[in-house]
Design a protein around this motif. Sequence first.
Motif: not given
Length: 146
Positions: A18-26, A43-49, A53-55
Amino acid sequence: VLVAETVHHFYPKLIELHNYSAANAFAQKMYNWTTLNKKAMMRLRIPMSQADMEDVCNCVPMALEKLLITLYRKVNDDKVRMDSGPKRGPDSRGQAPPSSAVPHRKPPFSSHPVPDGYHAFAHAESLLQPAVAGGNDGVYRDTPSS
Protein backbone atom coordinates in the motif's frame (compact mmCIF):
# COMPACT_ATOMS: atom_id res chain seq x y z
CA VAL A 1 5.38 -0.77 -8.20
CA LEU A 2 6.26 -3.95 -10.12
CA VAL A 3 9.66 -4.27 -8.46
CA ALA A 4 8.00 -3.78 -5.06
CA GLU A 5 5.55 -6.56 -5.93
CA THR A 6 8.44 -8.79 -7.01
CA VAL A 7 10.34 -8.17 -3.77
CA HIS A 8 7.10 -8.73 -1.82
CA HIS A 9 6.67 -12.09 -3.55
CA PHE A 10 9.99 -13.39 -2.22
CA TYR A 11 10.30 -11.31 0.97
CA PRO A 12 6.70 -10.64 2.08
CA LYS A 13 7.66 -9.24 5.50
CA LEU A 14 9.78 -6.45 3.99
CA ILE A 15 7.20 -4.83 1.73
CA GLU A 16 3.83 -3.27 2.42
CA LEU A 17 2.37 -2.79 -1.04
CA HIS A 18 0.00 0.00 0.00
CA ASN A 19 3.06 2.30 0.25
CA TYR A 20 3.55 2.24 -3.52
CA SER A 21 1.25 3.85 -6.05
CA ALA A 22 1.35 3.72 -9.84
CA ALA A 23 3.20 6.76 -11.12
CA ASN A 24 4.05 8.57 -14.32
CA ALA A 25 5.49 11.72 -12.76
CA PHE A 26 9.18 11.74 -11.91
CA ALA A 27 8.57 12.95 -8.34
CA GLN A 28 6.18 10.10 -7.53
CA LYS A 29 8.52 7.55 -9.14
CA MET A 30 11.37 8.86 -6.99
CA TYR A 31 9.18 8.63 -3.89
CA ASN A 32 8.37 4.99 -4.70
CA TRP A 33 12.03 4.09 -5.33
CA THR A 34 13.22 5.95 -2.23
CA THR A 35 10.63 4.10 -0.14
CA LEU A 36 11.61 0.77 -1.67
CA ASN A 37 15.29 1.51 -1.08
CA LYS A 38 14.78 2.47 2.59
CA LYS A 39 12.31 -0.28 3.49
CA ALA A 40 13.63 -3.25 1.55
CA MET A 41 16.74 -2.84 -0.56
CA MET A 42 18.91 -1.64 2.35
CA ARG A 43 17.77 -4.60 4.45
CA LEU A 44 18.53 -6.97 1.60
CA ARG A 45 21.98 -5.37 1.31
CA ILE A 46 21.23 -4.14 -2.20
CA PRO A 47 21.27 -0.39 -1.57
CA MET A 48 20.53 1.89 -4.48
CA SER A 49 22.33 5.18 -4.90
CA GLN A 50 20.46 8.37 -5.70
CA ALA A 51 21.94 8.23 -9.21
CA ASP A 52 20.69 4.63 -9.67
CA MET A 53 17.17 5.62 -8.64
CA GLU A 54 17.21 8.64 -10.96
CA ASP A 55 18.43 6.47 -13.85
CA VAL A 56 15.59 4.00 -13.29
CA CYS A 57 13.03 6.84 -13.08
CA ASN A 58 14.41 8.40 -16.26
CA CYS A 59 14.32 5.03 -18.09
CA VAL A 60 18.05 4.96 -18.77
CA PRO A 61 18.81 1.81 -20.78
CA MET A 62 19.96 -1.14 -18.64
CA ALA A 63 19.46 0.72 -15.33
CA LEU A 64 16.54 -1.43 -14.23
CA GLU A 65 18.08 -4.58 -15.69
CA LYS A 66 21.17 -4.14 -13.50
CA LEU A 67 18.96 -3.94 -10.42
CA LEU A 68 16.85 -6.93 -11.48
CA ILE A 69 19.93 -9.06 -12.06
CA THR A 70 21.26 -8.14 -8.62
CA LEU A 71 17.88 -8.93 -7.05
CA TYR A 72 17.68 -12.22 -8.96
CA ARG A 73 21.11 -13.25 -7.67
CA LYS A 74 20.17 -12.27 -4.10
CA VAL A 75 16.97 -14.34 -4.18
CA ASN A 76 18.84 -17.34 -5.58
CA ASP A 77 21.68 -16.99 -3.06
CA ASP A 78 19.22 -16.78 -0.17
CA LYS A 79 17.30 -19.79 -1.46
CA VAL A 80 20.48 -21.85 -1.81
CA ARG A 81 21.66 -20.74 1.64
CA MET A 82 18.33 -21.71 3.21
CA ASP A 83 18.18 -25.03 1.34
CA SER A 84 21.74 -25.99 2.30
CA GLY A 85 21.51 -24.82 5.91
CA PRO A 86 22.26 -27.13 8.82
CA LYS A 87 19.93 -30.09 8.88
CA ARG A 88 18.48 -31.07 12.24
CA GLY A 89 18.70 -34.80 12.48
CA PRO A 90 19.66 -37.36 15.08
CA ASP A 91 22.24 -36.30 17.63
CA SER A 92 25.41 -38.24 18.44
CA ARG A 93 23.35 -40.80 20.41
CA GLY A 94 21.11 -41.44 17.41
CA GLN A 95 18.18 -39.59 18.94
CA ALA A 96 16.27 -36.77 17.33
CA PRO A 97 16.24 -33.53 19.29
CA PRO A 98 13.03 -32.76 21.16
CA SER A 99 10.59 -30.64 19.20
CA SER A 100 11.08 -27.76 21.64
CA ALA A 101 14.82 -27.67 20.80
CA VAL A 102 14.18 -27.01 17.11
CA PRO A 103 13.56 -23.31 16.52
CA HIS A 104 10.53 -22.59 14.39
CA ARG A 105 11.63 -19.63 12.34
CA LYS A 106 10.16 -18.72 9.03
CA PRO A 107 12.69 -18.11 6.27
CA PRO A 108 13.19 -14.43 5.40
CA PHE A 109 11.61 -15.04 2.01
CA SER A 110 8.65 -17.03 0.83
CA SER A 111 9.14 -20.57 -0.39
CA HIS A 112 7.96 -19.81 -3.92
CA PRO A 113 10.36 -21.40 -6.39
CA VAL A 114 12.52 -19.23 -8.59
CA PRO A 115 11.99 -20.38 -12.18
CA ASP A 116 15.06 -21.58 -14.03
CA GLY A 117 16.02 -20.37 -17.47
CA TYR A 118 15.33 -16.67 -17.31
CA HIS A 119 16.28 -15.80 -20.87
CA ALA A 120 15.78 -12.09 -20.30
CA PHE A 121 18.21 -12.16 -17.39
CA ALA A 122 20.76 -14.12 -19.39
CA HIS A 123 20.45 -11.63 -22.25
CA ALA A 124 20.70 -8.63 -19.91
CA GLU A 125 23.69 -10.16 -18.14
CA SER A 126 25.45 -10.72 -21.46
CA LEU A 127 24.89 -7.05 -22.31
CA LEU A 128 26.31 -5.99 -18.95
CA GLN A 129 29.45 -8.15 -19.16
CA PRO A 130 31.76 -5.56 -20.78
CA ALA A 131 30.92 -2.90 -18.18
CA VAL A 132 31.00 -5.32 -15.25
CA ALA A 133 34.27 -6.86 -16.35
CA GLY A 134 35.79 -3.41 -16.85
CA GLY A 135 36.20 -3.90 -20.58
CA ASN A 136 35.48 -1.47 -23.39
CA ASP A 137 34.34 1.98 -22.33
CA GLY A 138 31.60 0.83 -19.92
CA VAL A 139 28.83 1.81 -22.32
CA TYR A 140 25.95 -0.63 -22.61
CA ARG A 141 25.10 -1.55 -26.19
CA ASP A 142 22.53 -3.81 -27.77
CA THR A 143 25.00 -4.81 -30.45
CA PRO A 144 28.77 -5.14 -30.30
CA SER A 145 30.66 -2.07 -31.43
CA SER A 146 32.73 -2.40 -34.58
